[in-house]
Design a protein around this motif. Structure first.
Motif, PDB file in Angstrom:
ATOM      1  N   SER A 108       0.855  -1.084   0.121  1.00  0.00           N
ATOM      2  CA  SER A 108       0.205   0.036  -0.020  1.00  0.00           C
ATOM      3  C   SER A 108       0.881   1.160   0.130  1.00  0.00           C
ATOM      4  O   SER A 108       2.012   1.176   0.253  1.00  0.00           O
ATOM      5  CB  SER A 108      -0.894   0.094   1.287  1.00  0.00           C
ATOM      6  N   GLN A 109       0.193   2.554  -0.226  1.00  0.00           N
ATOM      7  CA  GLN A 109       1.096   3.537  -0.283  1.00  0.00           C
ATOM      8  C   GLN A 109       1.595   3.844   1.426  1.00  0.00           C
ATOM      9  O   GLN A 109       2.702   4.308   1.490  1.00  0.00           O
ATOM     10  CB  GLN A 109       0.331   4.859  -0.673  1.00  0.00           C
ATOM     11  N   THR A 110       0.700   3.444   1.991  1.00  0.00           N
ATOM     12  CA  THR A 110       1.169   3.647   3.558  1.00  0.00           C
ATOM     13  C   THR A 110       2.320   2.845   4.031  1.00  0.00           C
ATOM     14  O   THR A 110       3.375   3.418   4.552  1.00  0.00           O
ATOM     15  CB  THR A 110      -0.174   3.445   4.429  1.00  0.00           C
ATOM     16  N   ARG A 111       2.262   1.624   3.646  1.00  0.00           N
ATOM     17  CA  ARG A 111       3.327   0.400   3.895  1.00  0.00           C
ATOM     18  C   ARG A 111       4.644   1.414   3.090  1.00  0.00           C
ATOM     19  O   ARG A 111       5.816   1.134   3.891  1.00  0.00           O
ATOM     20  CB  ARG A 111       3.323  -0.574   3.561  1.00  0.00           C
ATOM     21  N   LEU A 112       4.593   1.402   1.849  1.00  0.00           N
ATOM     22  CA  LEU A 112       5.742   1.975   1.155  1.00  0.00           C
ATOM     23  C   LEU A 112       6.494   3.332   1.949  1.00  0.00           C
ATOM     24  O   LEU A 112       7.567   3.246   1.997  1.00  0.00           O
ATOM     25  CB  LEU A 112       5.529   2.137  -0.411  1.00  0.00           C
ATOM     26  N   ALA A 113       5.506   4.150   2.116  1.00  0.00           N
ATOM     27  CA  ALA A 113       6.007   5.323   3.040  1.00  0.00           C
ATOM     28  C   ALA A 113       6.617   4.964   4.316  1.00  0.00           C
ATOM     29  O   ALA A 113       7.707   5.521   4.478  1.00  0.00           O
ATOM     30  CB  ALA A 113       4.766   6.068   3.162  1.00  0.00           C
ATOM     31  N   ARG A 114       6.130   4.136   4.881  1.00  0.00           N
ATOM     32  CA  ARG A 114       6.856   3.721   6.262  1.00  0.00           C
ATOM     33  C   ARG A 114       8.177   3.018   5.909  1.00  0.00           C
ATOM     34  O   ARG A 114       9.186   3.270   6.670  1.00  0.00           O
ATOM     35  CB  ARG A 114       5.929   2.572   6.994  1.00  0.00           C
ATOM     36  N   LEU A 115       8.111   2.041   5.286  1.00  0.00           N
ATOM     37  CA  LEU A 115       9.596   1.449   4.744  1.00  0.00           C
ATOM     38  C   LEU A 115      10.408   2.387   4.186  1.00  0.00           C
ATOM     39  O   LEU A 115      11.711   2.393   4.235  1.00  0.00           O
ATOM     40  CB  LEU A 115       9.225   0.532   3.616  1.00  0.00           C
ATOM     41  N   ALA A 116      10.026   3.514   3.378  1.00  0.00           N
ATOM     42  CA  ALA A 116      11.148   4.673   2.945  1.00  0.00           C
ATOM     43  C   ALA A 116      11.108   5.654   3.775  1.00  0.00           C
ATOM     44  O   ALA A 116      11.831   6.693   3.556  1.00  0.00           O
ATOM     45  CB  ALA A 116      10.612   4.904   1.605  1.00  0.00           C
ATOM     46  N   ASP A 117      10.463   5.812   5.135  1.00  0.00           N
ATOM     47  CA  ASP A 117      10.470   6.832   5.886  1.00  0.00           C
ATOM     48  C   ASP A 117      10.181   8.213   5.184  1.00  0.00           C
ATOM     49  O   ASP A 117      10.607   9.199   5.437  1.00  0.00           O
ATOM     50  CB  ASP A 117      11.942   6.933   6.496  1.00  0.00           C
ATOM     51  N   LEU A 118       8.834   8.001   4.587  1.00  0.00           N
ATOM     52  CA  LEU A 118       8.214   9.066   3.964  1.00  0.00           C
ATOM     53  C   LEU A 118       6.971   9.138   4.676  1.00  0.00           C
ATOM     54  O   LEU A 118       6.450   8.244   5.076  1.00  0.00           O
ATOM     55  CB  LEU A 118       8.222   9.066   2.346  1.00  0.00           C
ATOM     56  N   SER A 119       6.115  10.308   4.204  1.00  0.00           N
ATOM     57  CA  SER A 119       4.684  10.462   4.460  1.00  0.00           C
ATOM     58  C   SER A 119       4.049   9.713   3.287  1.00  0.00           C
ATOM     59  O   SER A 119       4.383   9.757   2.196  1.00  0.00           O
ATOM     60  CB  SER A 119       4.478  11.902   4.500  1.00  0.00           C
TER      61      SER A 119
END
Length: 164
Positions: A21-32
């Motif tokens: 998901s966009q949320t999980r990818l954001a967490r993995l990449a330390d982004l919002s």
């Protein structure tokens, strides 16, 4: 040279292929999540090179020409199993790691190895292992991500919030 809009499309395609998901990818990449959403939509005005390359690295892309050719030559499960077996008496095989990711169960005697994988393995290696497991087991990557979340919770992983 690709535009930021074209890069955003490649990122979205790759993210979806990985079942992220966009949320999980954001967490993995330390982004919002908003940053990932705006990048994929082509509406982002400013994104640092460091943030962009970190995001792309997590999902196995680079800026040379976003391509999976180099990624597909790597053996992610093997790399992940080796990374997870550093300093442990018993080495976890790539088959055991694949089974753990596919089943969501911890192999007997390999709790420390699997916890090391969840907490210490570089994020691109985790993504590669999830992708290869999904391909070899012929399931959607989202299924494997769900199991990674279960394993993180069960083992009390420090990075369990990334896997939730």
């Amino acid at each position: 040279m690709m535009t930021i809009h074209e890069i955003g499309k490649e990122i979205r395609t790759r993210r979806e292929a990985l079942g992220l998901s966009q949320t999980r990818l954001a967490r993995l990449a330390d982004l919002s999540r908003q940053t990932v959403q705006r990048l994929e939509a082509g509406t982002i005005k400013d994104l640092s090179f460091q943030r962009l390359t970190r995001l792309m690295s997590v999902i196995g892309l680079n800026l040379d020409t976003p391509s999976l050719a180099a990624r597909q030559r790597k053996n992610g499960l093997w790399m992940a199993a080796k990374t997870s077996s550093v300093s442990y008496r018993r080495e976890m095989s790539s088959e055991e790691l694949e089974h753990a990711l596919f089943s969501g169960t911890v192999p007997t005697g390999l709790q420390s190895n699997l916890l090391h994988f969840l907490d210490e393995a570089p994020l691109p290696v985790v993504v590669m292992a999830v992708e290869e497991t999904a391909q070899q087991e012929k399931v959607a990557p989202a299924t494997i991500w769900t199991n990674v979340g279960k394993l993180g919770k069960q083992l009390g992983a420090i990075r369990r919030e990334l896997w939730a």
